[in-house]
Write a protein that holds these residues in place. Structure first.
Motif, PDB file in Angstrom:
ATOM      1  N   LEU A 197       8.091   4.521  19.864  1.00 33.97           N
ATOM      2  CA  LEU A 197       7.053   4.509  19.919  1.00 33.97           C
ATOM      3  C   LEU A 197       6.270   3.462  19.170  1.00 33.97           C
ATOM      4  N   GLN A 198       5.774   2.587  18.355  1.00 37.00           N
ATOM      5  CA  GLN A 198       5.696   1.924  17.657  1.00 37.00           C
ATOM      6  C   GLN A 198       5.777   0.724  18.517  1.00 37.00           C
ATOM      7  N   ILE A 199       7.813   0.022  19.150  1.00 37.70           N
ATOM      8  CA  ILE A 199       7.716  -0.836  19.379  1.00 37.70           C
ATOM      9  C   ILE A 199       6.927  -0.725  21.718  1.00 37.70           C
ATOM     10  N   ASN A 200       7.194   0.621  21.414  1.00 35.53           N
ATOM     11  CA  ASN A 200       6.369   0.408  23.383  1.00 35.53           C
ATOM     12  C   ASN A 200       5.274   0.826  23.677  1.00 35.53           C
ATOM     13  N   ALA A 201       5.300   1.510  22.681  1.00 39.92           N
ATOM     14  CA  ALA A 201       2.892   1.595  23.094  1.00 39.92           C
ATOM     15  C   ALA A 201       2.518   1.470  21.073  1.00 39.92           C
ATOM     16  N   GLU A 202       2.398  -0.086  21.070  1.00 37.98           N
ATOM     17  CA  GLU A 202       2.241   0.154  19.772  1.00 37.98           C
ATOM     18  C   GLU A 202       0.666   1.085  19.559  1.00 37.98           C
ATOM     19  N   GLN A 203      -0.454   0.383  20.236  1.00 35.06           N
ATOM     20  CA  GLN A 203      -1.905   0.708  20.231  1.00 35.06           C
ATOM     21  C   GLN A 203      -1.808   2.678  20.252  1.00 35.06           C
ATOM     22  N   LEU A 204      -1.373   3.194  21.021  1.00 39.72           N
ATOM     23  CA  LEU A 204      -1.071   4.486  20.191  1.00 39.72           C
ATOM     24  C   LEU A 204      -0.392   4.878  19.368  1.00 39.72           C
ATOM     25  N   PHE A 205       0.766   4.455  19.220  1.00 37.61           N
ATOM     26  CA  PHE A 205       1.178   4.739  17.685  1.00 37.61           C
ATOM     27  C   PHE A 205      -0.013   4.510  16.654  1.00 37.61           C
ATOM     28  N   ASN A 206      -0.927   3.247  16.707  1.00 40.56           N
ATOM     29  CA  ASN A 206      -2.149   3.165  15.917  1.00 40.56           C
ATOM     30  C   ASN A 206      -2.458   4.260  15.942  1.00 40.56           C
ATOM     31  N   ASP A 207      -3.441   4.893  16.891  1.00 40.74           N
ATOM     32  CA  ASP A 207      -4.227   5.512  17.225  1.00 40.74           C
ATOM     33  C   ASP A 207      -3.465   7.472  16.357  1.00 40.74           C
ATOM     34  N   LEU A 208      -2.656   7.672  15.844  1.00 42.88           N
ATOM     35  CA  LEU A 208      -2.004   8.942  15.965  1.00 42.88           C
ATOM     36  C   LEU A 208      -2.711   9.403  14.731  1.00 42.88           C
ATOM     37  N   PRO A 209      -2.889  10.712  14.760  1.00 43.26           N
ATOM     38  CA  PRO A 209      -3.606  11.227  13.787  1.00 43.26           C
ATOM     39  C   PRO A 209      -2.836  11.294  11.990  1.00 43.26           C
ATOM     40  N   SER A 210      -1.905  11.135  12.369  1.00 43.56           N
ATOM     41  CA  SER A 210      -1.196  10.598  10.869  1.00 43.56           C
ATOM     42  C   SER A 210      -1.084   9.669  10.543  1.00 43.56           C
ATOM     43  N   ARG A 211      -1.025   8.566  11.124  1.00 50.17           N
ATOM     44  CA  ARG A 211      -1.624   7.426  10.689  1.00 50.17           C
ATOM     45  C   ARG A 211      -2.821   6.621  10.173  1.00 50.17           C
ATOM     46  N   LYS A 212      -3.576   7.798  10.828  1.00 56.23           N
ATOM     47  CA  LYS A 212      -4.903   7.670  10.411  1.00 56.23           C
ATOM     48  C   LYS A 212      -5.353   8.129   8.867  1.00 56.23           C
ATOM     49  N   ILE A 213      -4.472   9.148   8.897  1.00 56.17           N
ATOM     50  CA  ILE A 213      -4.469  10.220   7.543  1.00 56.17           C
ATOM     51  C   ILE A 213      -4.068   9.262   6.645  1.00 56.17           C
ATOM     52  N   LEU A 214      -3.014   8.253   7.250  1.00 52.54           N
ATOM     53  CA  LEU A 214      -2.045   7.538   5.882  1.00 52.54           C
ATOM     54  C   LEU A 214      -3.072   6.141   5.450  1.00 52.54           C
ATOM     55  N   LYS A 215      -4.161   5.989   6.082  1.00 52.46           N
ATOM     56  CA  LYS A 215      -4.436   4.899   5.790  1.00 52.46           C
ATOM     57  C   LYS A 215      -5.558   5.325   5.486  1.00 52.46           C
ATOM     58  N   THR A 216      -5.998   6.584   5.227  1.00 53.79           N
ATOM     59  CA  THR A 216      -7.351   6.827   3.913  1.00 53.79           C
ATOM     60  C   THR A 216      -6.847   6.887   2.352  1.00 53.79           C
ATOM     61  N   PRO A 217      -7.409   5.700   1.986  1.00 55.25           N
ATOM     62  CA  PRO A 217      -7.558   6.330   1.154  1.00 55.25           C
ATOM     63  C   PRO A 217      -6.966   7.297  -0.008  1.00 55.25           C
ATOM     64  N   ASP A 218      -6.531   7.352  -1.014  1.00 57.88           N
ATOM     65  CA  ASP A 218      -6.521   8.869  -1.980  1.00 57.88           C
ATOM     66  C   ASP A 218      -8.116   9.186  -2.696  1.00 57.88           C
ATOM     67  N   PRO A 219      -8.321  10.720  -2.667  1.00 53.35           N
ATOM     68  CA  PRO A 219      -9.438  10.700  -2.787  1.00 53.35           C
ATOM     69  C   PRO A 219      -9.696  10.968  -4.221  1.00 53.35           C
ATOM     70  N   THR A 220      -8.104  10.832  -4.799  1.00 55.22           N
ATOM     71  CA  THR A 220      -8.272  11.284  -6.108  1.00 55.22           C
ATOM     72  C   THR A 220      -8.403   9.459  -7.392  1.00 55.22           C
ATOM     73  N   GLU A 221      -8.308   8.347  -6.306  1.00 53.64           N
ATOM     74  CA  GLU A 221      -8.400   7.375  -6.508  1.00 53.64           C
ATOM     75  C   GLU A 221     -10.233   6.701  -7.184  1.00 53.64           C
ATOM     76  N   ILE A 222     -10.590   5.800  -7.915  1.00 59.94           N
ATOM     77  CA  ILE A 222     -11.121   5.710  -7.713  1.00 59.94           C
ATOM     78  C   ILE A 222     -11.696   4.093  -6.948  1.00 59.94           C
ATOM     79  N   ASP A 223     -12.996   4.323  -6.922  1.00 57.15           N
ATOM     80  CA  ASP A 223     -13.410   3.209  -6.187  1.00 57.15           C
ATOM     81  C   ASP A 223     -13.932   2.501  -6.513  1.00 57.15           C
TER      82      ASP A 223
END
Length: 179
Positions: free
Chosen positions: A81-107
């Motif tokens: 999916l990443q090779i054939n539809a990279e934009q869609l791959f980047n918009d996946l809900p699971s990718r957005k969850i992975l990109k969000t920082p850890d809520p327990t981590e102190i900014d």
């Protein structure tokens, strides 16, 4: 989070209308069949590329089939999916969850401003309390010279201290020398 769980989470997003077109699904199936023959056999690839079935049905069946096969198969689907539809791959809900920082981590950048967002009224309140305590401590001293100076300061401060508070403080200061 395993790739099977991610695929289950992304299934609705992927199968919704106009996310993936027929050409992209065919490319993904062909890649899973040709580049990684252990992922999809020729018969399975023909089944998922069958133009007689609707795209939604084929895609849903493909995703369910990959989930049954295991985590490695789901991982290879994400790679295709990443090779054939990279934009869609980047918009996946699971990718957005992975990109969000850890809520327990102190900014640390946010933590710097966390203590400074109280505003000017908080500063004035703290300063007033500190000045009041300092004045009270200054007046508590038993020397009469200090009391005389404090009486003069309190006597000329009706604007700063309310009239009732000033009268109470004056009565207190007059009462101290008697004790």
């Amino acid at each position: 989070q395993s790739y099977c769980h991610r695929l289950q989470h992304d299934m609705y997003f992927l199968t919704s209308t106009s996310r993936l077109n027929e050409q992209v699904v065919d490319k993904i199936v062909l890649q899973l069949n040709r580049v990684y023959p252990q992922i999809l056999t020729n018969e399975e690839a023909e089944k998922f590329r069958n133009p007689k079935a609707s795209l939604h049905t084929r895609l849903s069946d493909l995703l369910k089939h990959l989930q049954k096969k295991g985590d490695r198969h789901c991982q290879e689907f994400y790679r295709a999916l990443q090779i054939n539809a990279e934009q869609l791959f980047n918009d996946l809900p699971s990718r957005k969850i992975l990109k969000t920082p850890d809520p327990t981590e102190i900014d640390t950048d946010k933590e710097q401003y966390m203590l400074n967002d109280r505003g000017p009224m908080f500063f004035l309140a703290c300063f007033s309390v500190a000045a009041g305590l300092a004045l009270f401590w200054y007046c508590w001293n038993s020397e009469t010279q200090v009391i005389g100076r404090a009486r003069r300061i309190l006597g000329f401060s009706p604007i700063i201290i309310g009239r009732h508070v000033r009268n109470i403080c004056m009565l207190y200061l007059e009462d101290i020398p008697r004790n």
